[in-house]
Design an enzyme around this catalytic site. Structure first.
Site, PDB file in Angstrom:
ATOM      1  N   CYS A  14       0.825  -1.208   0.000  1.00  0.00           N
ATOM      2  CA  CYS A  14       0.000   0.000   0.000  1.00  0.00           C
ATOM      3  C   CYS A  14       0.860   1.260   0.000  1.00  0.00           C
ATOM      4  O   CYS A  14       0.338   2.361   0.057  1.00  0.00           O
ATOM      5  CB  CYS A  14      -0.987   0.001   1.166  1.00  0.00           C
ATOM      6  SG  CYS A  14      -0.239   0.247   2.780  1.00  0.00           S
ATOM      7  N   CYS A  41      -3.040   4.015   7.320  1.00  0.00           N
ATOM      8  CA  CYS A  41      -1.614   4.341   7.210  1.00  0.00           C
ATOM      9  C   CYS A  41      -0.943   4.386   8.577  1.00  0.00           C
ATOM     10  O   CYS A  41       0.171   3.921   8.745  1.00  0.00           O
ATOM     11  CB  CYS A  41      -1.427   5.684   6.511  1.00  0.00           C
ATOM     12  SG  CYS A  41      -2.003   5.695   4.820  1.00  0.00           S
TER      13      CYS A  41
END
Length: 129
Positions: free
Chosen positions: A34, A108
């Site tokens: 990612c 994140c």
């Protein structure tokens, strides 16, 4: 919100320490799939406390701000105290400051994997001694 934005716009402790120093450990963690990758380095003083912490993070603004916050949290702590810091502690700080975090930002923050990075850093430091 201002604190988190400031850590993104003016991240603290970006850079590298001397990887060859015996009291410096380096760890590399993240989720490359990612796009979030963090290199974390700590320098431990003779008293067993973290005297400096540096990072280099490739990822979104939340990942960068989280890395900056993490290095600030690490400084001054013993290695054992630092190992108790969890990703959720960083996430709580974001939520406290921002009241809400977008799901992508929280993703994140949690993927920075501070505990694993710190553990790898300390392990590498001990193995090179």
């Amino acid at each position: 919100v201002v604190v988190v934005v400031d850590h993104y716009e003016n991240p603290r402790n970006v850079g590298s320490l001397d990887k060859n120093a015996k009291n410096v450990g380096t760890g590399l963690v993240g989720a490359p799939a990612c796009g979030d990758v963090m290199k974390l380095q700590i320098q431990v003083g003779e008293n067993g406390k973290i005297v400096d912490a540096k990072f280099k993070t490739f990822g979104c603004g939340s990942a960068i701000a989280s890395s900056s916050l993490a290095t600030e949290l690490l400084k001054g702590k013993s290695v054992y105290e630092a190992l108790k810091i969890k990703n959720t502690d960083i996430a709580k700080f974001h939520l406290m400051c921002c009241e809400t975090a977008p799901p992508s930002g929280l993703h994140c923050i949690l993927h920075i994997a501070l505990p694993q990075g710190l553990s790898a850093t300390i392990f590498n430091m001990l193995c090179s001694s």
